[in-house]
Design an enzyme around this catalytic site. Structure first.
Site, PDB file in Angstrom:
ATOM      1  N   SER A   1      -7.297  -5.414   3.160  1.00  0.00           N
ATOM      2  CA  SER A   1      -8.055  -6.650   3.346  1.00  0.00           C
ATOM      3  C   SER A   1      -7.514  -7.823   2.518  1.00  0.00           C
ATOM      4  O   SER A   1      -6.427  -8.296   2.787  1.00  0.00           O
ATOM      5  CB  SER A   1      -9.526  -6.376   3.054  1.00  0.00           C
ATOM      6  OG  SER A   1     -10.299  -7.511   3.313  1.00  0.00           O
TER       7      SER A   1
ATOM      8  N   ASP B   1      -8.667 -13.794   5.871  1.00  0.00           N
ATOM      9  CA  ASP B   1      -8.174 -12.833   4.899  1.00  0.00           C
ATOM     10  C   ASP B   1      -7.155 -11.914   5.604  1.00  0.00           C
ATOM     11  O   ASP B   1      -6.843 -12.102   6.779  1.00  0.00           O
ATOM     12  CB  ASP B   1      -9.326 -12.068   4.228  1.00  0.00           C
ATOM     13  CG  ASP B   1      -9.972 -11.038   5.132  1.00  0.00           C
ATOM     14  OD1 ASP B   1      -9.987 -11.254   6.353  1.00  0.00           O
ATOM     15  OD2 ASP B   1     -10.462 -10.002   4.627  1.00  0.00           O
TER      16      ASP B   1
ATOM     17  N   ASP C   1      -6.988  -8.920   6.872  1.00  0.00           N
ATOM     18  CA  ASP C   1      -7.266  -8.152   8.093  1.00  0.00           C
ATOM     19  C   ASP C   1      -8.164  -8.938   9.046  1.00  0.00           C
ATOM     20  O   ASP C   1      -8.668  -8.387  10.034  1.00  0.00           O
ATOM     21  CB  ASP C   1      -7.865  -6.778   7.765  1.00  0.00           C
ATOM     22  CG  ASP C   1      -9.222  -6.872   7.093  1.00  0.00           C
ATOM     23  OD1 ASP C   1      -9.479  -7.871   6.382  1.00  0.00           O
ATOM     24  OD2 ASP C   1     -10.036  -5.956   7.267  1.00  0.00           O
TER      25      ASP C   1
ATOM     26  N   ASP D   1     -11.175 -10.193   9.131  1.00  0.00           N
ATOM     27  CA  ASP D   1     -12.590  -9.996   9.423  1.00  0.00           C
ATOM     28  C   ASP D   1     -13.426 -11.100   8.771  1.00  0.00           C
ATOM     29  O   ASP D   1     -14.581 -11.287   9.113  1.00  0.00           O
ATOM     30  CB  ASP D   1     -13.098  -8.594   9.028  1.00  0.00           C
ATOM     31  CG  ASP D   1     -12.918  -8.286   7.561  1.00  0.00           C
ATOM     32  OD1 ASP D   1     -12.188  -9.022   6.861  1.00  0.00           O
ATOM     33  OD2 ASP D   1     -13.477  -7.275   7.096  1.00  0.00           O
TER      34      ASP D   1
END
Ligand code: MG
Length: 440
Positions: A96, A233, A235, A237
């Site tokens: 992440s 960010d 990833d 999400d």
């Protein structure tokens, strides 16, 4: 007792030191033995992701699972694919927002939702006992390709009720997994200018979309007279927004304005963790909605949202959950929603932010080895006058104080929020002193 492997954000560590290929094979064998079926796999753009993805796939097929390999994809894209397929689980190789040397393994269930702790414990038990499913040479699983990007883009456009706008938007994907989706998603509704939007193992900015990492985006938004900036960010999400004036919009504010916009159309429940600014509660109440608090962590928010049939929820870090789409954080939805809202109001983001209730927050970290003991003492001192959903939250007319022990470090965190900045600082000092004294 075995040491837990999964933390709040799945399994995380330094790649090739803590998260090695050997470890990835073994944990994948445990995950595969538990789910025993068809599993989708995706990864972010980190240098170590390809290596770990291959190890995870090897582990999964070695216990007889079939793998659907989605290659590089945002976490919510894989989650949405799972929700709409009949596969049994998903594994995402990502750390992440953590720096490039880290990586991680995140597991989601057949609906694409984050696992509850009980399921993680069962997987950990299989891992530690080496109790993997016995699989002979001719029972090894197969690997298929899963093309999920277009499916995700179409899903977001439909569920966010996207419409073409005349807005100019600058996006910064931070060279992460968002690169494969966001430039195309945003281009379907606005004029888009992309920064750091080619996948790279060594990103041009840190993956965490905090203000200090977004100077390039902020400068560009102003230089090209854009209506909006968006940063993701690693990833993709979580999404963070920048106003047309280049102001950084905190995650609490984006939570509040989307909640407010939704409540104007339909009254209902909004769910947030106890660490959320009171500005959200105040604004939600102003708009005729109810606010419900949960423990910190997106899965706790998502679980509560389902229970109370909430219309919206999310976290102060830019992780926003839209139940009409799926019960997990989704930066694609957040982006399209904000763009649609700005176009609908024909207004400026800075003007919408100006109308929000203002609070000042002071965050302190206090070193404390015996955190549980100290927490107990504080609890006793305070008596029954606090909220114990997660740590200790003391609410008052003009703000709150939240005291929470860190899950991983010998630290107690104190958040103080007040309408008055000086007051917030003074109260934070008082609590800091109290915790230090109690730690002696
Ligand atoms: Mg993330």
């Amino acid at each position: 007792m075995n040491m837990p492997l999964f933390g709040t954000n799945g399994i995380r560590g330094i790649a090739n030191e803590e998260i090695t290929p050997e470890f990835a094979v073994k944990i994948a064998k445990a995950i595969g033995s538990y789910f025993n079926g068809n599993i989708a796999v995706a990864m972010d753009t980190r240098i170590s992701s390809e290596m770990l993805k291959n190890s995870v796939i090897a582990g999964l097929i070695s216990v007889g699972c079939n793998v659907y390999d989605a290659n590089i994809a945002p976490t919510p894209a894989l989650q949405y694919y799972l929700k709409n397929s009949d596969l049994d689980a998903g594994v995402i190789i990502t750390a992440s927002h953590n720096p490039p040397k880290y990586n991680g393994i995140k597991v989601v269930d057949r609906k694409g939702e984050e696992l509850q702790r009980e399921v993680e414990e069962e997987i950990e038990n299989i891992f530690y006992a080496g109790n993997f499913k016995k699989t002979s040479w001719n029972e090894i699983g197969s690997v298929y390709t899963a093309d999920i990007i277009d499916f995700y883009i179409e899903g977001v456009l439909k569920n966010a009720e996207a419409e073409e706008t005349k807005l100019k938007v600058v996006i910064d994907c931070g060279n992460g997994a968002g690169c494969l989706v966001m430039p195309y998603l945003i281009a379907s509704v606005a004029d888009v200018l992309t920064l750091n939007s080619e996948p790279r193992g060594l990103p041009a900015r840190n993956y965490e979309p905090v203000k200090d990492n977004l100077n390039y985006l902020i400068r560009t938004v102003k230089a090209v007279n854009a209506d909006l900036g968006i940063a993701y960010d690693g990833d993709a999400d979580r999404a963070i927004f920048i106003t047309e004036n280049g102001e950084y919009v905190s995650g609490d504010y984006s939570l509040a304005i989307i909640a407010g916009h939704k409540l104007e159309k339909k009254k209902g429940n909004i769910v947030v963790p106890v660490s959320t600014s009171k500005c959200v509660e105040e604004y939600v109440k102003m708009k005729g909605g109810s606010i419900l608090y949960t423990k910190v962590g997106a899965r706790n928010v998502a679980k509560k949202m389902k229970e109370v049939n909430a219309i919206f929820g999310g976290e102060e870090n830019g992780g926003l959950i839209f139940p009409e789409h799926q019960y997990c954080r989704d930066a694609g939805m957040a982006s399209i929603y904000i763009i649609r809202m700005l176009a609908e109001r024909a207004g400026k983001l800075s003007d919408i932010i100006k109308n929000l209730p203002k609070y000042y927050t002071v965050k302190e970290k206090i070193e404390c080895v015996e955190k549980e003991k100290v927490m107990e003492k504080i609890k006793k001192d305070i008596g029954g006058k606090a909220d114990f959903t997660d740590g200790i939250r003391i609410n008052s007319e003009n703000g709150f104080v939240l005291i929470r022990p860190s899950g991983t470090e010998p630290i107690i965190r104190v958040y103080v929020e007040r309408k008055n900045e000086e007051e917030a600082k003074r109260i934070a000092e008082e609590y800091k002193k109290m915790i230090k004294d109690l730690s002696k």
